[in-house]
Design an enzyme around this catalytic site. Sequence first.
Site, mmCIF file in Angstrom:
data_model
loop_
_atom_site.group_PDB
_atom_site.id
_atom_site.type_symbol
_atom_site.label_atom_id
_atom_site.label_comp_id
_atom_site.label_asym_id
_atom_site.label_seq_id
_atom_site.Cartn_x
_atom_site.Cartn_y
_atom_site.Cartn_z
ATOM 1 N N GLY A 177 6.973 -35.036 -53.305
ATOM 2 C CA GLY A 177 6.157 -36.089 -52.710
ATOM 3 C C GLY A 177 5.232 -35.534 -51.648
ATOM 4 O O GLY A 177 4.820 -34.372 -51.698
ATOM 5 N N GLY A 178 4.925 -36.381 -50.652
ATOM 6 C CA GLY A 178 3.984 -35.983 -49.602
ATOM 7 C C GLY A 178 4.456 -34.771 -48.814
ATOM 8 O O GLY A 178 3.661 -34.125 -48.127
ATOM 9 N N GLY A 412 -26.661 -14.110 -59.973
ATOM 10 C CA GLY A 412 -26.117 -14.885 -58.863
ATOM 11 C C GLY A 412 -24.814 -14.298 -58.380
ATOM 12 O O GLY A 412 -24.478 -14.373 -57.188
ATOM 13 N N ALA A 413 -24.072 -13.674 -59.296
ATOM 14 C CA ALA A 413 -22.788 -13.086 -58.902
ATOM 15 C C ALA A 413 -23.010 -11.875 -57.993
ATOM 16 O O ALA A 413 -22.205 -11.601 -57.097
ATOM 17 C CB ALA A 413 -21.998 -12.700 -60.141
HETATM 18 C C1 HXC Z 1 18.078 -39.042 -47.387
HETATM 19 C C2 HXC Z 1 18.765 -37.432 -48.863
HETATM 20 C C3 HXC Z 1 17.439 -37.265 -49.339
HETATM 21 C C4 HXC Z 1 16.431 -38.071 -48.750
HETATM 22 C C5 HXC Z 1 18.692 -35.906 -50.403
HETATM 23 N N1 HXC Z 1 19.495 -36.577 -49.557
HETATM 24 N N2 HXC Z 1 17.441 -36.325 -50.298
HETATM 25 N N3 HXC Z 1 19.073 -38.302 -47.892
HETATM 26 N N4 HXC Z 1 16.801 -38.933 -47.777
HETATM 27 N N5 HXC Z 1 15.165 -37.959 -49.110
HETATM 28 C C6 HXC Z 1 20.921 -36.419 -49.360
HETATM 29 C C7 HXC Z 1 21.729 -36.948 -50.519
HETATM 30 O O1 HXC Z 1 21.931 -38.322 -50.389
HETATM 31 C C8 HXC Z 1 23.013 -36.152 -50.370
HETATM 32 O O2 HXC Z 1 23.728 -36.723 -49.319
HETATM 33 C C9 HXC Z 1 22.527 -34.803 -49.880
HETATM 34 O O3 HXC Z 1 21.214 -35.037 -49.323
HETATM 35 C C10 HXC Z 1 22.370 -33.770 -50.972
HETATM 36 O O4 HXC Z 1 21.608 -34.351 -52.020
HETATM 37 P P1 HXC Z 1 22.059 -34.282 -53.554
HETATM 38 O O5 HXC Z 1 21.254 -35.305 -54.278
HETATM 39 O O6 HXC Z 1 23.544 -34.349 -53.620
HETATM 40 O O7 HXC Z 1 21.605 -32.816 -53.905
HETATM 41 P P2 HXC Z 1 21.044 -32.268 -55.291
HETATM 42 O O8 HXC Z 1 21.858 -32.776 -56.417
HETATM 43 O O9 HXC Z 1 20.936 -30.786 -55.098
HETATM 44 O O10 HXC Z 1 19.570 -32.885 -55.435
HETATM 45 C C11 HXC Z 1 18.599 -32.539 -54.520
HETATM 46 C C12 HXC Z 1 17.369 -33.459 -54.698
HETATM 47 C C13 HXC Z 1 17.831 -34.947 -54.650
HETATM 48 C C14 HXC Z 1 16.695 -33.142 -56.041
HETATM 49 C C15 HXC Z 1 16.392 -33.142 -53.595
HETATM 50 O O11 HXC Z 1 18.640 -35.148 -53.484
HETATM 51 C C16 HXC Z 1 16.700 -35.906 -54.602
HETATM 52 O O12 HXC Z 1 16.068 -36.231 -55.628
HETATM 53 N N6 HXC Z 1 16.442 -36.449 -53.399
HETATM 54 C C17 HXC Z 1 15.395 -37.431 -53.211
HETATM 55 C C18 HXC Z 1 14.087 -36.785 -53.310
HETATM 56 C C19 HXC Z 1 12.980 -37.755 -53.018
HETATM 57 O O13 HXC Z 1 12.607 -38.562 -53.861
HETATM 58 N N7 HXC Z 1 12.618 -37.765 -51.730
HETATM 59 C C20 HXC Z 1 11.628 -38.671 -51.227
HETATM 60 C C21 HXC Z 1 10.315 -38.022 -51.617
HETATM 61 S S1 HXC Z 1 9.021 -38.942 -51.045
HETATM 62 P P3 HXC Z 1 25.316 -36.740 -49.285
HETATM 63 O O14 HXC Z 1 25.635 -37.553 -48.090
HETATM 64 O O15 HXC Z 1 25.749 -37.348 -50.565
HETATM 65 O O16 HXC Z 1 25.732 -35.298 -49.150
HETATM 66 C C22 HXC Z 1 8.686 -38.235 -49.627
HETATM 67 C C23 HXC Z 1 7.557 -38.883 -48.974
HETATM 68 C C24 HXC Z 1 6.975 -37.966 -47.935
HETATM 69 O O17 HXC Z 1 9.276 -37.335 -49.220
HETATM 70 C C25 HXC Z 1 5.658 -38.536 -47.571
HETATM 71 C C26 HXC Z 1 4.986 -37.675 -46.569
HETATM 72 C C27 HXC Z 1 3.583 -38.104 -46.388
#
Ligand code: HXC
Length: 522
Positions: A177-178, A412-413
């Site tokens: 994402g962002g 040009g290059a």
């Molecule tokens: C809160 C999160 C988290 C998040 C992971 N965790 N991502 N907690 N916010 N964004 C937590 C999980 O709940 C879990 O907690 C622990 O971290 C480990 O994650 P797992 O899923 O068990 O690990 P894994 O299987 O290795 O997968 C990793 C991952 C997955 C692929 C990154 O966690 C995932 O898809 N996370 C969400 C990604 C996402 O969509 N993020 C938002 C993106 S948008 P526990 O307590 O169970 O250990 C964004 C916007 C930014 O970021 C904008 C900026 C402008």
Amino acid sequence: MGNDQRVLTEEKIGIFEEKKAALMAMAGEKMVRKQHELGKLTARERVNLFFDPGSFQEVQLFVKHRSTLFGLGEKEIPADGVITGFGRINGRTVFAAAQDFTSAGGSLGEMHAKKIWKVMDMALSARKPFVSLNDSGGARIQEGVPSLEGYGGIFYRNTIGSGYIPQITAIMGPTAGGAVYSPALTDWVFMVKKSSFMYITGPDVIKAVIGEEVSHDDLGGANTHATKSGVCHFATESDEDCLAKIRTLLSYLPDSCHSPLPIAPGTDSPDRECPELDAIIPDRTNRAYDMKRVIAAVADGGVMFEPHELWAKNMVVTFIRVMGLPVGVIANNPKFNAGVLDVQASDKASRFIRFCDAFNIPLLTFSDVPGYMPGTHQEWAGIISHGAKLLHAYSEATVPKITVVTRKDYGGAYIAMCSKHLGADYVMAWPSAEIAVMGAEGACNIIYRKEIAAAPDPAGKRAELVRSYEEQFNNPYFAAGLGMIEEIIRPRDTRRRIVTLLEALRDKTEVRLPKKHNNIPL
Ligand code: HXC
């Protein structure tokens, strides 16, 4: 001090040590093991390995999140999932943030972000490089908009610091994402093969929205970004390799745009000839050779440190040292697509030139370029505006600019590859240089089309006309006669000349028109 008071102090120190130890253990053994099973080091192992032994000084270890939503009120997130601080790299101070994936997936909430802001602000005011070791699930979903504010504040600081201090990001886990935009705003992006990925939308969303199926790695792994998108400058083999390569990169860079360049101790001779270069240009003008051999011959000890090694290979950009001084080299590589200029090559070179100029690193250009890549693909991809970036980047650069024309330098290059007309301080040509509007065959087909068609022997007539065009233009003497190149040199003398020129141009200053900033065609 009375006994009671000493006992009290020891007790307080004991409590402090206990609390500190708990935070230092991150999310505990189980999570650390999981991190290792993924082939990744923990954030703490990373900072300890990255900085000179014992030099890392942690900042704001005790910061806690203050969110109560979605069960976060009861959740402990040690150090709020990010280790921040500063330390020394080869004796020089560098600031860093390392996200701890073991703690809430290294997700970025309000306080996590504020810790990063703090060390970025320190790096900016102290005028030292900032390095971000990313390993995070992205915005902490439970916290909502404060997480977005957190990212915004990082993007802002990345931008304010751009061109002021070197900024480096290592992607050592997920970045989605962002969250990808802070890396993209920094100067250099490193990725670790297999364990890291970067994308705006992941495979699931892509499948749902456009029906395309792709794996995480194919979509946004290190190889993908190092070969296809160019988002990644260095695809590395492991966490250890990644951290070692960042240390190497830092050895070429000043602390800030106001700091002197780091000069390495002498390892090579100023008088060294490069006899191998006398024989490097093939007999036939359309034969390839590897420009990297030319660059290595000129560099101290033959050492190059090359970003974007696997992307836009028709253009090489690399750091080298000449008598210990860091130099940024930009070169067409005839080994790939004849060294033609295309959209990617223009982008690659332009960004490198602007980085070097921002940090006072002299530019050395090797030119062997047949022109711009023709075709609808390039035209529709915007070669006009992308190619213009190169003209802009070279023209605005005020560092010493030295150019060596090894062979073709057409049209040009020719102008774009740091010709005198874009402000090169000194242009040299090898005797094999061909400086012309275009290649002889193409030129004669245009200007003598009617004569060739009317001749009793068209092929013979063409060959005769091509020869005469070559005699006129396919050499460095016509351009030298007009003062468009300063010197024709034997290839073996290239390094010696560059050593002398870098020394002569060391105090170069060039003042530009007072204005807010340029408007490079992005
Ligand atoms: C809160 C999160 C988290 C998040 C992971 N965790 N991502 N907690 N916010 N964004 C937590 C999980 O709940 C879990 O907690 C622990 O971290 C480990 O994650 P797992 O899923 O068990 O690990 P894994 O299987 O290795 O997968 C990793 C991952 C997955 C692929 C990154 O966690 C995932 O898809 N996370 C969400 C990604 C996402 O969509 N993020 C938002 C993106 S948008 P526990 O307590 O169970 O250990 C964004 C916007 C930014 O970021 C904008 C900026 C402008």
